[in-house]
Design an enzyme around this catalytic site. Structure first.
Site, PDB file in Angstrom:
ATOM      1  N   GLU A 136      -5.443   0.438  26.176  1.00 49.09           N
ATOM      2  CA  GLU A 136      -4.306   1.332  25.912  1.00 49.09           C
ATOM      3  C   GLU A 136      -3.615   1.716  27.217  1.00 49.09           C
ATOM      4  O   GLU A 136      -2.399   1.842  27.265  1.00 49.09           O
ATOM      5  CB  GLU A 136      -4.790   2.615  25.218  1.00 49.09           C
ATOM      6  CG  GLU A 136      -5.348   2.400  23.828  1.00 49.09           C
ATOM      7  CD  GLU A 136      -4.263   2.036  22.842  1.00 49.09           C
ATOM      8  OE1 GLU A 136      -3.700   0.933  22.966  1.00 49.09           O
ATOM      9  OE2 GLU A 136      -3.986   2.830  21.942  1.00 49.09           O
ATOM     10  N   THR A 186       5.781   3.282  23.058  1.00 51.30           N
ATOM     11  CA  THR A 186       4.884   4.446  23.149  1.00 51.30           C
ATOM     12  C   THR A 186       5.162   5.249  24.420  1.00 51.30           C
ATOM     13  O   THR A 186       5.236   6.477  24.385  1.00 51.30           O
ATOM     14  CB  THR A 186       3.414   3.990  23.119  1.00 51.30           C
ATOM     15  OG1 THR A 186       3.186   3.334  21.879  1.00 51.30           O
ATOM     16  CG2 THR A 186       2.456   5.164  23.231  1.00 51.30           C
TER      17      THR A 186
HETATM   18  N1  HSE Z   1      -1.525   9.786  20.353  1.00 49.02           N
HETATM   19  C1  HSE Z   1      -0.648   8.745  20.794  1.00 49.02           C
HETATM   20  C2  HSE Z   1       0.761   9.279  20.852  1.00 49.02           C
HETATM   21  C3  HSE Z   1      -0.752   7.596  19.857  1.00 49.02           C
HETATM   22  O1  HSE Z   1       1.147  10.000  19.944  1.00 49.02           O
HETATM   23  O2  HSE Z   1       1.499   8.973  21.795  1.00 49.02           O
HETATM   24  C4  HSE Z   1       0.081   6.417  20.224  1.00 49.02           C
HETATM   25  O3  HSE Z   1      -0.072   5.442  19.196  1.00 49.02           O
END
Ligand code: HSE
Length: 314
Positions: A136, A186
């Site tokens: 990630e 993201t």
């Molecule tokens: N918790 C992370 C976010 C998940 O909300 O950015 C990304 O898939």
């Protein structure tokens, strides 16, 4: 030095798509879907370096082993194991990256699970989490655990100080995942979140998380519906997703229990206590995008089928 067993010349693993945050738990809560996901196959190559030999994906992914999340995860595992076993990696994506359904984590989790099996299972599933989270970090700049944990362990998983706590699944719980095909990275979706929240908002969110967990333990669908709300992140992020408020209204009108952003978006999710309600919601969400020219993909999954990573055929 650890060497792989002779019997294993290649190993393939599947890891599912996931819904992170689930409204109440930004970066600390996620749940696994069942059938949608990625496959990663590893086979020893004797080369002294890892190589990506195939990527089947609708969206382009890095082929540089230092930049691809699968090979990065494997490298971290090799370092921890002090092994000289290097591998060829084949990746079959089941869904688009940048969808908000945990695409990079499905690949990272599958890579970790497959390499672990190839090496004779030196790590437990829980011990694989930090390695998968490194994938990630490469994919989006933050090693958050809320997608990789349910992708590896299955079910609904809460992270406490980066340790997973498996929460009970109500017997009947269905998720609708709805992906409007617009790009939301993201990293940029994280960058727009307001960095400060008022004490009032934090108190409401803490209370919602507690009530959500209680609702799962007591199988209390009314409480789950009241609790499953995002006061913290959704206000900043929902502007990225066209028709967000209309979709929420449509979900609630169909009898849904919850509606929100799936991970960092653009996918949204809804929860329902019956398959027929979930399917009604699915059609209503599709209806919100009719005539917009934006392609959408949606699916309904029975959450009790979400088992996490498994070995499979490629
Ligand atoms: N918790 C992370 C976010 C998940 O909300 O950015 C990304 O898939």
């Amino acid at each position: 030095m650890l060497k792989q067993t002779d019997a294993m010349d290649k190993v393939c693993a599947f890891a599912p798509a996931t819904i992170a945050n689930v409204n109440v738990g930004f970066d600390v809560l996620g749940l696994s879907l069942a059938t949608l996901g990625d496959k990663v196959e590893v086979s020893p190559n004797g080369l002294g370096y890892n190589r990506i030999s195939e990527i089947i994906s609708e969206t382009p992914l890095p082929t540089d082993p230092e930049k691809n999340s699968c090979t990065y995860v494997i490298k971290k595992m090799q370092e921890a194991l002090h092994t000289d076993v290097t591998v060829d990696v084949r990746i079959k994506k089941g869904f688009a990256s940048g969808s908000g359904l945990g695409s990079s984590s499905a690949s990272s989790a599958a890579a970790a699970f497959a390499f672990n099996a190839l090496m004779g299972t030196p790590f437990t599933r829980e011990e694989l989490l930090p390695f998968a989270a490194e994938g990630e970090r490469i994919a989006c700049g933050a090693a958050h655990f809320d997608n990789v944990s349910p992708a590896l362990l299955g079910g609904i998983v809460l992270l406490h100080q980066q340790r997973p706590i498996r929460l009970p699944q109500p017997k009947e719980l269905f998720a609708v995942s709805f992906f409007p095909n617009i790009e939301v990275k993201t990293a940029s979706s994280r960058s727009i979140i307001a960095q400060h929240a008022s004490l009032n908002v934090i108190a409401k969110q803490v209370s919602a998380m507690g009530a959500f967990v209680a609702a799962l333990y007591n199988e209390d669908y009314a409480l789950l519906k009241e609790a499953c709300k995002d006061y913290l992140v959704e206000p900043s992020r929902k502007i990225l997703i066209p028709f967000f408020d209309e979709m929420r209204e449509a979900t609630l009108a169909c009898g849904g229990l919850a509606f929100g952003i799936s991970g960092s978006g653009p996918s949204v999710f809804a929860l329902a206590s019956t398959r027929s309600t979930a399917e009604k919601i699915q059609h209503s969400l599709e209806h919100c995008y009719e005539g917009t020219g934006i392609k959408t993909i949606s699916l309904v999954e029975d959450l009790k089928e979400g088992k996490g990573a498994t070995l499979c055929e490629y």
